[in-house]
Design a protein around this motif. Structure first.
Motif, PDB file in Angstrom:
ATOM      1  N   ILE A 372       0.840  -1.208   0.000  1.00 51.38           N
ATOM      2  CA  ILE A 372       0.000   0.000   0.000  1.00 51.38           C
ATOM      3  C   ILE A 372       0.870   1.251   0.000  1.00 51.38           C
ATOM      4  O   ILE A 372       0.629   2.186  -0.762  1.00 51.38           O
ATOM      5  CB  ILE A 372      -0.946  -0.004   1.220  1.00 51.38           C
ATOM      6  N   ASN A 373       1.886   1.267   0.841  1.00 51.61           N
ATOM      7  CA  ASN A 373       2.769   2.439   0.918  1.00 51.61           C
ATOM      8  C   ASN A 373       3.557   2.622  -0.369  1.00 51.61           C
ATOM      9  O   ASN A 373       3.814   3.754  -0.802  1.00 51.61           O
ATOM     10  CB  ASN A 373       3.728   2.291   2.100  1.00 51.61           C
ATOM     11  N   LYS A 374       3.918   1.523  -1.000  1.00 56.53           N
ATOM     12  CA  LYS A 374       4.692   1.598  -2.238  1.00 56.53           C
ATOM     13  C   LYS A 374       3.826   2.104  -3.389  1.00 56.53           C
ATOM     14  O   LYS A 374       4.257   2.958  -4.177  1.00 56.53           O
ATOM     15  CB  LYS A 374       5.270   0.228  -2.572  1.00 56.53           C
ATOM     16  N   GLU A 375       2.615   1.576  -3.499  1.00 59.19           N
ATOM     17  CA  GLU A 375       1.730   1.949  -4.598  1.00 59.19           C
ATOM     18  C   GLU A 375       1.013   3.272  -4.345  1.00 59.19           C
ATOM     19  O   GLU A 375       0.451   3.862  -5.261  1.00 59.19           O
ATOM     20  CB  GLU A 375       0.693   0.844  -4.830  1.00 59.19           C
ATOM     21  N   LYS A 376       0.996   3.719  -3.096  1.00 59.94           N
ATOM     22  CA  LYS A 376       0.332   4.977  -2.716  1.00 59.94           C
ATOM     23  C   LYS A 376      -1.125   4.990  -3.178  1.00 59.94           C
ATOM     24  O   LYS A 376      -1.613   5.976  -3.733  1.00 59.94           O
ATOM     25  CB  LYS A 376       1.086   6.173  -3.285  1.00 59.94           C
ATOM     26  N   ASP A 377      -1.786   3.860  -2.943  1.00 55.84           N
ATOM     27  CA  ASP A 377      -3.204   3.725  -3.283  1.00 55.84           C
ATOM     28  C   ASP A 377      -4.031   4.484  -2.248  1.00 55.84           C
ATOM     29  O   ASP A 377      -4.115   4.090  -1.079  1.00 55.84           O
ATOM     30  CB  ASP A 377      -3.579   2.233  -3.282  1.00 55.84           C
ATOM     31  N   GLU A 378      -4.646   5.593  -2.671  1.00 59.58           N
ATOM     32  CA  GLU A 378      -5.364   6.458  -1.734  1.00 59.58           C
ATOM     33  C   GLU A 378      -6.522   5.724  -1.060  1.00 59.58           C
ATOM     34  O   GLU A 378      -6.759   5.890   0.143  1.00 59.58           O
ATOM     35  CB  GLU A 378      -5.887   7.704  -2.455  1.00 59.58           C
TER      36      GLU A 378
END
Length: 395
Positions: A372-378
């Motif tokens: 999640i932190n890597k993809e920065k999926d809001e």
């Protein structure tokens, strides 16, 4: 129909906004003849139908047995709207009556069976729309239709089973009267039986073979039915859809109904749902997993005793929920997080069981957080991450 105030209002409105300065020399406007008036009246009457009458017609066809050998030929031909006069217009009335009652040949029987199954498919879809109104849902039982629908849950054609389950789900949803009626008519064991994929028979191949529709009406109904069900039918087979719709019907049946919930639990409904959720051949069927997980979550949420005994009564659910934490389906990921959080919070036995290294729940939570932190999926940051943090701190 011509006396309705709405039509008078429409006439006044159209006259009010008519341009009196326009050149009407080439206008096609003319006085309405008696023939035109009769045609308009017929069209408007056809547009307004009585839902009760529609249900009676639908139920008359749905009530026809699946063993057509025992069905009177005249009854079947009438149900399928087969008109022997179209075949031979020179026959006299006696010949026509004889043709109506003429026994079917084996080839005709197979073709007519397929036509009848398709017709029932279409009519069940129509019935599902009619019973969306609670009054018509209750009227279905008064007409004897609820029993017919419940009986179809055991049809040898899964394409009829899942459509019947869909109708039942609509009828009993937020409807205590229909929930009680359906329980008394024995729907629960039939729905639970349909959760087992192996117990649902495969659809006979001849049903899927297209034959010429017996009438323009049947052709239109078939097309409407195909368009409505096309998306579902392309994704899963009829047997899988039977499972999906049966869970939907069970969910509508037991929610907010204590007696139905008690009967469901007594009949072993939870282990059967867990079996569906954990079945190895269900991996690609996200919708089935979502339905099963959603109903399980609701049951755990409303029954503390059931929740507390999850690790001892249904331990296989924990590794499955652990696997779903990394699912490609966002609803399954969130559902698994919420279910695990519910099971381990304030339940020491469940928490200790969930901590077992063989499930790797903590590792999977860390892995998902990194993704999640890597993809920065809001969306994931707002919805999943808080659940991951809560579950991590609870373990």
């Amino acid at each position: 129909m011509s006396d309705l105030p709405a039509w008078k209002g429409l006439l006044k409105w159209s006259m009010k906004y008519q341009d009196p300065t326009a050149d009407n020399k080439h206008s096609n406007v003319r006085n309405m003849t008696d023939e035109d008036r009769a045609f308009l009246d017929k069209v408007m009457r056809d547009l307004v139908s009585d839902p009760i009458d529609e249900m009676r017609i639908i139920l008359r066809v749905l009530a026809i047995g699946e063993d057509l050998v025992s069905v009177r030929p005249a009854e079947l031909r009438e149900a399928l709207r087969l008109d022997p006069k179209d075949k031979d217009k020179d026959k006299n009335n006696d010949d026509e009556q004889d043709d109506l009652n003429r026994p079917f040949s084996p080839a005709e029987l197979e073709a007519l069976t397929a036509s009848l199954v398709r017709k029932k498919q279409s009519l069940l879809s129509e019935l599902d729309e009619l019973v969306e109104h609670i009054h018509y849902a209750n009227d279905l039982h008064k007409l004897g239709g609820l029993q017919i629908v419940i009986d179809m849950l055991s049809s040898k054609y899964p394409s009829l089973r899942w459509r019947a389950a869909g109708v039942l789900a609509t009828v009993v949803q937020n409807n205590a009267t229909s929930q009680e009626n359906a329980l008394q008519l024995g729907c629960l064991p039939k729905l639970l039986g349909n959760l087992d994929y192996a117990s649902v028979p495969p659809e006979p191949k001849f049903v899927g073979q297209r034959t010429a529709p017996s009438s323009a009406t049947e052709s239109k109904q078939d097309n409407d039915c195909e368009e409505k069900d096309e998306a579902e039918a392309q994704q899963v087979d009829d047997r899988r859809l039977t499972q999906v719709k049966s869970i939907l019907a069970l969910s509508s049946l037991i929610r907010n109904h204590r007696d139905a919930t008690a009967q469901f639990l007594k009949a072993g409904g939870v282990p059967q749902l867990v079996k569906v959720l954990c079945a190895k051949d269900n991996g690609a069927e996200s919708r089935l997993l979502r339905k099963a997980l959603s109903l399980l979550h609701w049951l755990w949420q409303h029954d503390e005793n059931l929740r507390n005994k999850a690790s001892s009564k249904t331990p296989q659910v924990f590794p499955k929920l652990a696997d779903l934490l990394l699912s490609d389906d966002v609803d399954l990921r969130e559902g698994a997080l919420k279910a695990l959080l519910l099971l381990v919070t304030d339940h020491p036995k469940n928490r200790m069981y969930a901590r077992l290294d063989q499930f790797g729940i903590k590792h999977k939570l860390k892995e998902r957080r990194k993704t999640i932190n890597k993809e920065k999926d809001e969306y994931a940051i707002e919805s999943e991450l808080p659940l991951i943090r809560k579950l991590s701190s609870s373990l």
